[in-house]
Motif scaffolding. Structure first.
Motif, short mmCIF file in Angstrom:
data_model
loop_
_atom_site.label_atom_id
_atom_site.label_comp_id
_atom_site.label_asym_id
_atom_site.label_seq_id
_atom_site.Cartn_x
_atom_site.Cartn_y
_atom_site.Cartn_z
N ARG A 130 0.75 -0.99 -0.09
CA ARG A 130 -0.24 0.56 -0.21
C ARG A 130 0.79 1.68 0.16
NH1 ARG A 130 -5.60 -0.43 1.98
NH2 ARG A 130 -6.32 -2.16 2.04
N ASP A 131 1.97 1.10 -0.20
CA ASP A 131 3.00 2.30 0.11
C ASP A 131 2.96 2.78 -1.42
OD1 ASP A 131 5.15 3.79 1.21
OD2 ASP A 131 6.70 2.93 0.46
N PHE A 132 2.84 4.32 -1.35
CA PHE A 132 3.20 5.35 -2.41
C PHE A 132 3.49 6.14 -1.66
CE2 PHE A 132 -1.13 6.05 -0.18
CZ PHE A 132 -0.94 7.19 -0.09
N TYR A 133 3.73 7.15 -3.28
CA TYR A 133 4.53 8.73 -2.69
C TYR A 133 3.60 9.20 -2.32
CZ TYR A 133 7.81 12.27 -3.05
OH TYR A 133 7.79 13.77 -3.11
N HIS A 134 3.40 9.68 -0.99
CA HIS A 134 3.00 10.84 -0.67
C HIS A 134 2.75 12.01 -0.64
CE1 HIS A 134 5.92 9.78 2.33
NE2 HIS A 134 4.90 10.60 3.45
N GLN A 135 3.80 12.43 -0.74
CA GLN A 135 4.50 13.85 -0.86
C GLN A 135 3.55 14.72 -1.81
OE1 GLN A 135 7.74 15.32 1.13
NE2 GLN A 135 9.32 13.81 0.16
N VAL A 136 3.13 15.58 -0.73
CA VAL A 136 2.53 17.05 -1.86
C VAL A 136 3.05 17.83 -2.67
CG1 VAL A 136 0.27 18.04 -2.30
CG2 VAL A 136 0.45 16.47 -1.01
N PHE A 137 3.32 18.77 -3.60
CA PHE A 137 3.65 19.37 -4.29
C PHE A 137 3.03 20.57 -4.06
CE2 PHE A 137 5.93 22.45 -7.46
CZ PHE A 137 6.84 22.62 -6.78
N VAL A 138 3.42 21.83 -3.63
CA VAL A 138 2.95 23.13 -3.33
C VAL A 138 3.48 24.12 -4.02
CG1 VAL A 138 1.00 24.29 -2.28
CG2 VAL A 138 1.46 22.35 -1.52
N THR A 139 3.32 25.08 -5.13
CA THR A 139 3.81 25.52 -6.45
C THR A 139 4.06 26.99 -6.11
OG1 THR A 139 2.32 27.01 -7.50
CG2 THR A 139 3.18 24.40 -8.31
N PRO A 140 4.74 27.33 -5.94
CA PRO A 140 4.70 29.48 -4.96
C PRO A 140 3.85 30.03 -6.38
CG PRO A 140 6.40 28.72 -7.16
CD PRO A 140 6.05 27.43 -6.48
N ALA A 141 3.12 30.95 -5.88
CA ALA A 141 1.74 31.54 -6.84
C ALA A 141 2.55 31.25 -8.93
CB ALA A 141 1.32 32.81 -6.51
#
Length: 573
Positions: free
Chosen positions: A363-374
């Motif tokens: 069940r492992d997966f890449y869990h990091q979320v990328f929030v861009t600059p504006a």
């Protein structure tokens, strides 16, 4: 071989229009008999005969097909014939042996022998090119471990992208190096061995400093097999070995960011900050993109993190943030895939072979979320498909309802919320499955899926059975007036495609649920899929560049319910 024989071969080959794979089917019948004659004389002892045949072969087929013909000739050489060609005094003849990508395992021994023979130094560059193109990493590591200090060993280092005078580090049997690891290069690959007693481990570590990307990648993959027992040794590599230490830090990052030495973490943070100031946004290649993203018309990154319940943000460059979302079937993923035993150690499972551990691993997966600059006033939130839903085993219909609820909440907070998803087809390059959703002031305005057909799942503005040109007109009308839309060349293609649909859409076909995962063509995706809709509705990711207004910096964060998972992966800065 007489000229008439080559002429006959040329005439026979001219009658075939073959793909690269299809060339092998020509080695039968009359063509096979003529090729046997060619092989006999192309590998003949007489130098003049040999060179005449090679010169004549250049005239048998045109340039695009020449390497395929050479492959037919060379791959069925006897070892001695191959040796004669590889030691030919004519560099063009030697070059053909590796240009045609025909070296097979049975020729590797011949190449190694020549690379160790001082009488054939003129052929060493060709041997090196051949070994780089076709020999497995494991074969070269084993050869290095058994080679004497001079001669062959020096040239094998060059093959692997290192200076000829390279020396491997010595790992003394102290408290760290006494750790037992599994070495697949040792004769008994399932037996554990102490690091300081393993001849192959120092070689693999040294190859982390190779100038060749592929070699560095293979070295890291080998160290992943060695397991967590190598961590202390990797941390101990002196800073004087700059390139090797850089590769060691990348390997530590693959095991887990928490394993990086604090001093190196501070250096990386400073490097990231300096890169952020100088970074120019680069266009996103949708052909190599797999994932989902939200688009929110705000420059308040903290508000976005709070709205999506994202925690522990770490400042990153745009290049770092986008790296895990790039997809090609043959490209190493970010982060690297771990073996179960190593994964269990990183995640703190006491028994790696327990059923609960195996279930968690699957069940492992890449869990990091990328929030861009504006970006031009929009903050984008990129994630792998599984990262934000609350549960992995949620039925499709329930996932859709949860997405609607989140979109309604986000649009109440930011006025507008958009969500896009693209999953490329591994078996049909350029095709994909995608969907997108638009919400405004708490209401879902549109949810569309582009697959084998285009389906409107939910809309209060367009009848789901309406002709597709109505959807296209809706996208044009509701597009971002300040954004960059479709490129002129693409726009012409899309307009022609929509005009064609308009002519025949009186028999519009809506697929059943089981057809939903069929792929959409590139042109369909440009018109109705996530790629085309995102261009019109918010930010054209394919047009990012120096003209893009960037406010703030990007961050990698994790969903609150996944904070317990270790963060890992060597990402390009």
């Amino acid at each position: 071989m007489e000229t008439t024989g080559l002429d006959r071969l040329q005439a026979l080959l001219a009658g075939h229009s073959m793909s690269p794979d299809g060339w092998w089917r020509l080695d039968q019948g009359e063509v096979a008999a003529l090729l046997d004659e060619v092989r006999e004389q192309a590998g003949a002892e007489d130098l003049n005969v040999r060179q005449q045949i090679w010169d004549a072969l250049d005239r048998v087929v045109d340039e695009p097909n020449r390497d395929d013909l050479l492959a037919l000739v060379i791959t069925r050489f006897e070892a001695e014939q191959f040796r004669r060609v590889l030691t030919d005094t004519d560099p063009e003849v030697r070059r053909r042996t590796w240009r045609s990508h025909t070296v097979r395992g049975r020729f590797i021994e011949v190449v190694m022998q020549l690379l160790a023979d001082e009488h054939f130094d003129y052929a060493w560059p060709d041997c090196i090119e051949m070994l780089r193109a076709r020999t497995t990493f494991d074969t070269l590591v084993l050869a290095l471990a058994g080679a004497p200090e001079d001669g062959l060993r020096k040239r094998l280092w060059v093959v692997l992208g290192l200076p000829a005078d390279t020396r491997v580090p010595e790992f003394l049997p102290d408290h760290s190096c006494a750790t037992l690891v599994q070495c697949t290069f040792c004769p008994e690959s399932y037996d554990e061995v102490a690091i300081h007693e393993c001849r192959h481990f120092p070689i693999v570590v040294t190859l982390l400093g190779s100038s060749l990307d592929e070699v560095r990648q293979q070295a890291m993959e080998s160290l992943m097999v060695f397991g967590l027992g190598v961590v202390d040794t990797l941390r101990s590599i002196p800073r004087a070995h700059r390139k090797v230490r850089g590769g060691a830090l990348a390997m530590l990052a693959e095991f887990g960011w928490h394993l990086l030495p604090p001093r190196d973490l501070m250096t990386l943070e400073r490097l990231i900050r300096s890169k952020q100031h100088a970074e120019t946004p680069e266009p996103l290649d949708f052909a190599c993109f797999s994932g989902s993203w939200y688009a929110l018309p705000t420059t308040d990154q903290n508000a976005v993190l709070d709205a999506l319940d994202l925690r522990d943000p770490i400042s990153v460059t745009l290049r770092m943030g986008f790296a895990p979302l790039r997809f090609t079937p043959w490209q190493r993923s970010h982060p690297m895939t771990m073996y179960l035993e190593t994964w269990a150690g990183v995640h703190g499972f006491a028994e790696w072979n327990a059923e609960a551990t195996r279930d968690a691993y699957l069940r492992d997966f890449y869990h990091q979320v990328f929030v861009t600059p504006a970006l031009d006033g929009w903050t984008l939130v990129f994630h792998k498909t599984k990262a934000l839903p609350a549960a992995l085993d949620t039925p499709l219909e329930q996932q859709r309802l949860e997405m609607y609820l989140r979109m309604e909440q986000l649009s109440l907070r930011f006025g507008t919320a958009q969500w896009f998803e693209q999953l490329p087809d591994s078996y049909a390059p350029g095709e994909c499955w995608s969907q997108w959703c638009l919400a405004q002031d708490g209401d879902i305005r549109m949810h569309c899926v582009s697959s084998g057909d285009v389906r409107i799942h939910r809309s209060d503005e367009i009848d789901p059975t309406a002709p597709l040109d109505r959807l296209y007109e809706w996208l044009e009308t509701n597009g971002n007036p300040y954004g960059t839309h479709t490129a002129p060349a693409d726009n012409d293609r899309v307009e022609a495609y929509v005009a064609m649909l308009r002519e025949r859409d009186h028999e519009r076909y809506l697929p059943d649920d089981e057809d939903e995962l069929d792929s959409a063509s590139t042109i369909q995706d440009l018109a109705f899929g996530a790629r085309g809709a995102s261009r019109r509705l918010s930010v054209n990711l394919e047009a990012l560049g120096s003209h893009t207004c960037v406010q703030g910096t990007g961050v990698l964060a994790v969903p609150a319910h996944l904070r317990h998972r270790p963060r890992r992966g060597a990402l390009p800065i």
